[in-house]
Design a protein around this motif. Structure first.
Motif, PDB file in Angstrom:
ATOM      1  N   VAL A 102       0.832  -1.205   0.000  1.00 30.21           N
ATOM      2  CA  VAL A 102       0.000   0.000   0.000  1.00 30.21           C
ATOM      3  C   VAL A 102       0.867   1.256   0.000  1.00 30.21           C
ATOM      4  CG1 VAL A 102      -1.999  -1.112   1.065  1.00 30.21           C
ATOM      5  CG2 VAL A 102      -0.280  -0.051   2.525  1.00 30.21           C
ATOM      6  N   ALA A 103       2.056   1.178   0.588  1.00 31.10           N
ATOM      7  CA  ALA A 103       2.963   2.324   0.548  1.00 31.10           C
ATOM      8  C   ALA A 103       3.427   2.590  -0.887  1.00 31.10           C
ATOM      9  CB  ALA A 103       4.166   2.081   1.458  1.00 31.10           C
ATOM     10  N   VAL A 104       3.760   1.540  -1.617  1.00 32.16           N
ATOM     11  CA  VAL A 104       4.167   1.704  -3.017  1.00 32.16           C
ATOM     12  C   VAL A 104       3.004   2.242  -3.844  1.00 32.16           C
ATOM     13  CG1 VAL A 104       4.970   0.498  -5.084  1.00 32.16           C
ATOM     14  CG2 VAL A 104       5.952  -0.068  -2.853  1.00 32.16           C
ATOM     15  N   ALA A 105       1.785   1.763  -3.559  1.00 36.81           N
ATOM     16  CA  ALA A 105       0.603   2.266  -4.258  1.00 36.81           C
ATOM     17  C   ALA A 105       0.428   3.762  -4.020  1.00 36.81           C
ATOM     18  CB  ALA A 105      -0.639   1.505  -3.812  1.00 36.81           C
TER      19      ALA A 105
ATOM     20  N   MET B 115      -0.837  10.409   3.580  1.00 31.95           N
ATOM     21  CA  MET B 115      -1.110   8.985   3.803  1.00 31.95           C
ATOM     22  C   MET B 115       0.150   8.152   3.599  1.00 31.95           C
ATOM     23  SD  MET B 115      -3.877   7.445   4.776  1.00 31.95           S
ATOM     24  CE  MET B 115      -2.907   6.492   5.963  1.00 31.95           C
ATOM     25  N   LEU B 116       0.955   8.506   2.611  1.00 31.83           N
ATOM     26  CA  LEU B 116       2.217   7.801   2.386  1.00 31.83           C
ATOM     27  C   LEU B 116       3.146   7.966   3.578  1.00 31.83           C
ATOM     28  CD1 LEU B 116       4.266   6.256   0.644  1.00 31.83           C
ATOM     29  CD2 LEU B 116       4.852   8.435  -0.457  1.00 31.83           C
ATOM     30  N   LEU B 117       3.243   9.193   4.091  1.00 32.02           N
ATOM     31  CA  LEU B 117       4.107   9.445   5.243  1.00 32.02           C
ATOM     32  C   LEU B 117       3.638   8.647   6.458  1.00 32.02           C
ATOM     33  CD1 LEU B 117       6.435  11.074   6.504  1.00 32.02           C
ATOM     34  CD2 LEU B 117       4.757  12.863   7.036  1.00 32.02           C
ATOM     35  N   LEU B 118       2.324   8.654   6.710  1.00 32.77           N
ATOM     36  CA  LEU B 118       1.782   7.895   7.839  1.00 32.77           C
ATOM     37  C   LEU B 118       2.065   6.402   7.695  1.00 32.77           C
ATOM     38  CD1 LEU B 118      -1.694   9.619   8.368  1.00 32.77           C
ATOM     39  CD2 LEU B 118       0.324   9.797   9.839  1.00 32.77           C
ATOM     40  N   THR B 119       1.935   5.901   6.486  1.00 33.39           N
ATOM     41  CA  THR B 119       2.157   4.477   6.255  1.00 33.39           C
ATOM     42  C   THR B 119       3.616   4.098   6.471  1.00 33.39           C
ATOM     43  OG1 THR B 119       0.356   4.471   4.633  1.00 33.39           O
ATOM     44  CG2 THR B 119       1.845   2.594   4.599  1.00 33.39           C
ATOM     45  N   VAL B 120       4.524   4.908   5.930  1.00 36.25           N
ATOM     46  CA  VAL B 120       5.949   4.607   6.055  1.00 36.25           C
ATOM     47  C   VAL B 120       6.404   4.731   7.509  1.00 36.25           C
ATOM     48  CG1 VAL B 120       8.270   5.361   5.431  1.00 36.25           C
ATOM     49  CG2 VAL B 120       6.485   5.218   3.680  1.00 36.25           C
ATOM     50  N   VAL B 121       6.029   5.841   8.154  1.00 38.26           N
ATOM     51  CA  VAL B 121       6.435   6.040   9.551  1.00 38.26           C
ATOM     52  C   VAL B 121       5.811   4.968  10.441  1.00 38.26           C
ATOM     53  CG1 VAL B 121       6.273   7.593  11.533  1.00 38.26           C
ATOM     54  CG2 VAL B 121       6.834   8.511   9.276  1.00 38.26           C
ATOM     55  N   GLY B 122       4.532   4.678  10.212  1.00 34.09           N
ATOM     56  CA  GLY B 122       3.870   3.643  10.996  1.00 34.09           C
ATOM     57  C   GLY B 122       4.499   2.280  10.783  1.00 34.09           C
ATOM     58  N   GLY B 123       4.851   1.970   9.536  1.00 38.71           N
ATOM     59  CA  GLY B 123       5.496   0.692   9.253  1.00 38.71           C
ATOM     60  C   GLY B 123       6.845   0.562   9.934  1.00 38.71           C
ATOM     61  N   LEU B 124       7.643   1.631   9.893  1.00 40.79           N
ATOM     62  CA  LEU B 124       8.945   1.597  10.560  1.00 40.79           C
ATOM     63  C   LEU B 124       8.787   1.447  12.069  1.00 40.79           C
ATOM     64  CD1 LEU B 124      10.827   4.397   8.551  1.00 40.79           C
ATOM     65  CD2 LEU B 124      11.164   1.916   8.397  1.00 40.79           C
ATOM     66  N   PHE B 125       7.771   2.109  12.609  1.00 43.52           N
ATOM     67  CA  PHE B 125       7.506   1.983  14.048  1.00 43.52           C
ATOM     68  C   PHE B 125       7.152   0.537  14.412  1.00 43.52           C
ATOM     69  CE2 PHE B 125       4.402   1.960  17.537  1.00 43.52           C
ATOM     70  CZ  PHE B 125       5.180   2.505  18.557  1.00 43.52           C
ATOM     71  N   LEU B 126       6.309  -0.091  13.613  1.00 35.71           N
ATOM     72  CA  LEU B 126       5.909  -1.469  13.898  1.00 35.71           C
ATOM     73  C   LEU B 126       7.084  -2.434  13.764  1.00 35.71           C
ATOM     74  CD1 LEU B 126       2.402  -1.635  12.203  1.00 35.71           C
ATOM     75  CD2 LEU B 126       2.948  -1.413  14.625  1.00 35.71           C
ATOM     76  N   ILE B 127       7.953  -2.183  12.794  1.00 36.81           N
ATOM     77  CA  ILE B 127       9.163  -3.013  12.681  1.00 36.81           C
ATOM     78  C   ILE B 127      10.014  -2.858  13.940  1.00 36.81           C
ATOM     79  CG2 ILE B 127      11.332  -3.297  11.419  1.00 36.81           C
ATOM     80  CD1 ILE B 127       9.789  -2.537   8.873  1.00 36.81           C
ATOM     81  N   GLY B 128      10.109  -1.611  14.437  1.00 40.63           N
ATOM     82  CA  GLY B 128      10.856  -1.380  15.669  1.00 40.63           C
ATOM     83  C   GLY B 128      10.245  -2.097  16.859  1.00 40.63           C
ATOM     84  N   VAL B 129       8.901  -2.078  16.959  1.00 42.30           N
ATOM     85  CA  VAL B 129       8.223  -2.797  18.045  1.00 42.30           C
ATOM     86  C   VAL B 129       8.510  -4.290  17.957  1.00 42.30           C
ATOM     87  CG1 VAL B 129       5.949  -3.438  18.961  1.00 42.30           C
ATOM     88  CG2 VAL B 129       6.402  -1.069  18.315  1.00 42.30           C
ATOM     89  N   TYR B 130       8.461  -4.815  16.744  1.00 44.61           N
ATOM     90  CA  TYR B 130       8.714  -6.243  16.542  1.00 44.61           C
ATOM     91  C   TYR B 130      10.141  -6.607  16.952  1.00 44.61           C
ATOM     92  CZ  TYR B 130       8.534 -10.776  14.166  1.00 44.61           C
ATOM     93  OH  TYR B 130       8.559 -12.119  13.878  1.00 44.61           O
ATOM     94  N   ARG B 131      11.087  -5.774  16.553  1.00 44.21           N
ATOM     95  CA  ARG B 131      12.492  -6.043  16.868  1.00 44.21           C
ATOM     96  C   ARG B 131      12.761  -5.901  18.366  1.00 44.21           C
ATOM     97  NH1 ARG B 131      15.984  -8.333  13.551  1.00 44.21           N
ATOM     98  NH2 ARG B 131      17.667  -6.969  14.254  1.00 44.21           N
ATOM     99  N   LEU B 132      12.190  -4.880  19.000  1.00 49.85           N
ATOM    100  CA  LEU B 132      12.400  -4.692  20.433  1.00 49.85           C
ATOM    101  C   LEU B 132      11.768  -5.810  21.252  1.00 49.85           C
ATOM    102  CD1 LEU B 132      11.887  -0.849  20.884  1.00 49.85           C
ATOM    103  CD2 LEU B 132      14.018  -2.133  21.102  1.00 49.85           C
ATOM    104  N   GLY B 133      10.726  -6.417  20.712  1.00 48.71           N
ATOM    105  CA  GLY B 133      10.122  -7.539  21.408  1.00 48.71           C
ATOM    106  C   GLY B 133      10.960  -8.795  21.345  1.00 48.71           C
ATOM    107  N   GLY B 134      11.926  -8.833  20.422  1.00 48.71           N
ATOM    108  CA  GLY B 134      12.772 -10.014  20.293  1.00 48.71           C
ATOM    109  C   GLY B 134      12.038 -11.209  19.700  1.00 48.71           C
ATOM    110  N   ALA B 135      10.938 -10.942  18.970  1.00 52.26           N
ATOM    111  CA  ALA B 135      10.169 -12.042  18.384  1.00 52.26           C
ATOM    112  C   ALA B 135      10.949 -12.665  17.232  1.00 52.26           C
ATOM    113  CB  ALA B 135       8.823 -11.531  17.888  1.00 52.26           C
ATOM    114  N   ARG B 136      10.944 -13.955  17.196  1.00 56.91           N
ATOM    115  CA  ARG B 136      11.543 -14.697  16.088  1.00 56.91           C
ATOM    116  C   ARG B 136      10.441 -15.431  15.341  1.00 56.91           C
ATOM    117  NH1 ARG B 136      17.010 -17.484  18.668  1.00 56.91           N
ATOM    118  NH2 ARG B 136      18.056 -15.510  19.242  1.00 56.91           N
ATOM    119  N   PRO B 137      10.391 -15.250  14.028  1.00 54.92           N
ATOM    120  CA  PRO B 137       9.330 -15.921  13.270  1.00 54.92           C
ATOM    121  C   PRO B 137       9.366 -17.431  13.471  1.00 54.92           C
ATOM    122  CG  PRO B 137      10.448 -14.286  11.914  1.00 54.92           C
ATOM    123  CD  PRO B 137      11.258 -14.421  13.172  1.00 54.92           C
ATOM    124  N   THR B 138       8.257 -17.976  13.923  1.00 56.67           N
ATOM    125  CA  THR B 138       8.128 -19.418  14.127  1.00 56.67           C
ATOM    126  C   THR B 138       6.803 -19.877  13.533  1.00 56.67           C
ATOM    127  OG1 THR B 138       7.112 -19.077  16.298  1.00 56.67           O
ATOM    128  CG2 THR B 138       9.499 -19.427  16.244  1.00 56.67           C
TER     129      THR B 138
END
Length: 493
Positions: A351-354, A443-466
């Motif tokens: 959706v960001a590319v769109a 909308m593009l800015l919100l999507t990109v910033v929000g996506g980067l934030f969620l990636i940061g949350v995922y990384r800080l949680g230490g979740a490993r894809p299983t």
């Protein structure tokens, strides 16, 4: 006398009980009719204004409150299915949807039409929670990936088909025939449900009505949706926009906090307040808001600048359905693996590319920009929302899947149907050409910033894809995902 073996009572009363095709048809016919309307209505608006002697505000308010009723209905059903048999809830809601659709068909003015659409949204939200969980949990692990793909098509395949149908009906007329067809589909769903929906014992029969959650959920949905609808006839600082939106959002925060603190909550906020379900839910909210907003903005631009007719506008968005089909096929393959979070991330990127592509839109390149952007939007919706829904649902016990879906849909609907009208109003007040590109850039800015934030949350949680433990989840033994707490890496340091 010839001996006749005893036949279980359930099978006697419900001849198609346990049949997977019937369960799939039941769920799709419960959800699809109204979801088509949510994206068809914008292209039907000129017809509705003319035939119902209504204003643009009347139609916008009707659509907004119907969407609010959808979000509230999901929460209401989460309460009802604890105390009443699902079959009864399903039959009443599907029958109510048929009647609501017929009210819209015969309406000669906006009050009766708005009443019909309001109850269409309310009953569909309730059907989401009544019909989907049995389809997911009672047909075996081997069918679960196919079921996930069906849900993706049911939730967003029909949403992406809405502009095409709205364009055809808006171009050729006959919106009453559309609502009549929707009533007929719901009647078929009611018949299939009566023949296939198995009775059950409510898990908390006799429990008290949640007098705290229901009023809060009602205010959380109705007030903000009324406020953003009011923008059609006012301005950003108008008290009837600012007040309802702020109060409604505060009630939503109080609803979530109160559910988190309760020992026996209506919706399982605490179990999904860790890394994986939080990122999945927030990602679904972000993708849903981006998809809905970009769709509405582009439809408005095409109608106002090159002055395309609804039929052509709908045709330009037809590639959305291809994108959803691709996403559903991928989700079917990915669900049993460790790659579901990556699929959800790909939806967000799509959706960001769109949005980036739509920044290039001009009257001279519509045919080269809109169809590929529509394909990306369709894929993004299918890959970003339903996988996020399952990341939350598989993080709780299977017995809590209905209330979990209610919570996620409440949050997703709030995001999806609030952002769009605000940016659409910005577009109209700033001038359609300049306003469109400004709103898309936001909308593009919100999507990109929000996506980067969620990636940061995922990384800080230490979740490993299983890979999820689907057999244990279906059996009710444990959750499929065992997600780390939020910011678990920081807590360990």
């Amino acid at each position: 006398m010839r001996f006749r073996p005893a036949v279980p009572a359930v099978l006697t009363r419900v001849p198609l009980a346990g049949r997977y095709p019937a369960a799939v048809a039941l769920a799709l016919l419960a959800l699809c009719p109204y979801l088509v309307l949510t994206t068809a209505i914008p292209l039907l608006r000129p017809l509705l204004v003319k035939d119902l002697a209504a204003s643009q505000f009347d139609v916008q308010l009707t659509s907004g409150l119907a969407n609010a009723a959808y979000a509230f209905g999901a929460v209401a059903a989460a309460d009802l299915i604890q105390r009443l048999p699902r079959r009864r809830v399903y039959l009443v809601c599907e029958g109510g949807f048929v009647i609501s659709s017929l009210l819209a068909v015969v309406a000669t003015g906006i009050p009766l039409f708005a009443t019909g659409m309001f109850f269409q949204g309310l009953f569909t939200g309730m059907l989401l929670v009544a019909a989907l969980p049995p389809l997911i949990t009672t047909h075996g692990v081997e069918r679960l990936p196919s079921t996930a793909a069906v849900i993706s098509l049911g939730l967003f395949g029909m949403v992406t088909l809405g502009p095409v149908i709205g364009g055809v009906v808006g171009g050729l007329g006959g919106w009453r025939a559309l609502f009549g067809g929707i009533a007929a589909l719901a009647a078929i769903g009611l018949t299939i449900g009566a023949l296939s929906f198995e009775p059950n014992e409510p898990p908390a029969q006799g429990s008290a009505f949640d007098w705290l959650a229901m009023p809060l959920a009602l205010g959380t949905t109705m007030l903000p949706f009324f406020g953003v609808s009011w923008l059609t006839r006012s301005y950003f600082l108008h008290p009837l926009f600012v007040g309802p939106v702020i109060v409604g959002l505060l009630l939503g925060v109080f609803l979530i906090v109160s559910q988190y603190r309760k020992s026996e909550p209506l919706m399982p906020v605490r179990p999904i307040s860790n890394t994986l379900p939080v990122t999945g839910t927030a990602g679904a909210m972000l993708v849903g808001a981006s998809f809905t907003t970009l769709l509405e903005l582009t439809e408005t631009y095409l109608a106002a600048v090159p002055r395309y007719q609804p039929l052509l506008i709908g045709a330009l968005f037809a590639p959305q359905l291809i994108g959803v089909l691709i996403a559903a096929a991928l989700f079917r393959r990915v669900l049993p693996t460790r790659f579901t979070p990556y699929l959800a991330l790909s939806g967000l990127l799509s959706v960001a590319v769109a949005a980036g592509l739509l920044l290039l839109l001009s009257p001279t390149n519509v045919l080269f920009v809109v169809p590929p952007a529509a394909l990306l939007l369709g894929y993004g919706a299918g890959a970003g929302v339903v996988p996020g829904l399952f990341l939350a649902g598989l993080s709780v016990l299977s017995t809590k899947i209905g209330p979990t879906f209610a919570l996620v849909e409440l949050l997703r609907s709030e995001a999806a149907f609030l952002v769009g009208p605000i940016l659409l109003h910005l577009t109209m007040t700033a001038g359609v050409v300049g306003g469109f590109h400004l709103a898309v850039a936001i909308m593009l800015l919100l999507t990109v910033v929000g996506g980067l934030f969620l990636i940061g949350v995922y990384r800080l949680g230490g979740a490993r894809p299983t890979a999820p433990d689907l057999p244990a989840w279906v059996s009710g033994e444990t959750t499929a995902y065992h997600s780390p707490a939020l910011a678990a890496r920081l807590r360990r340091s």
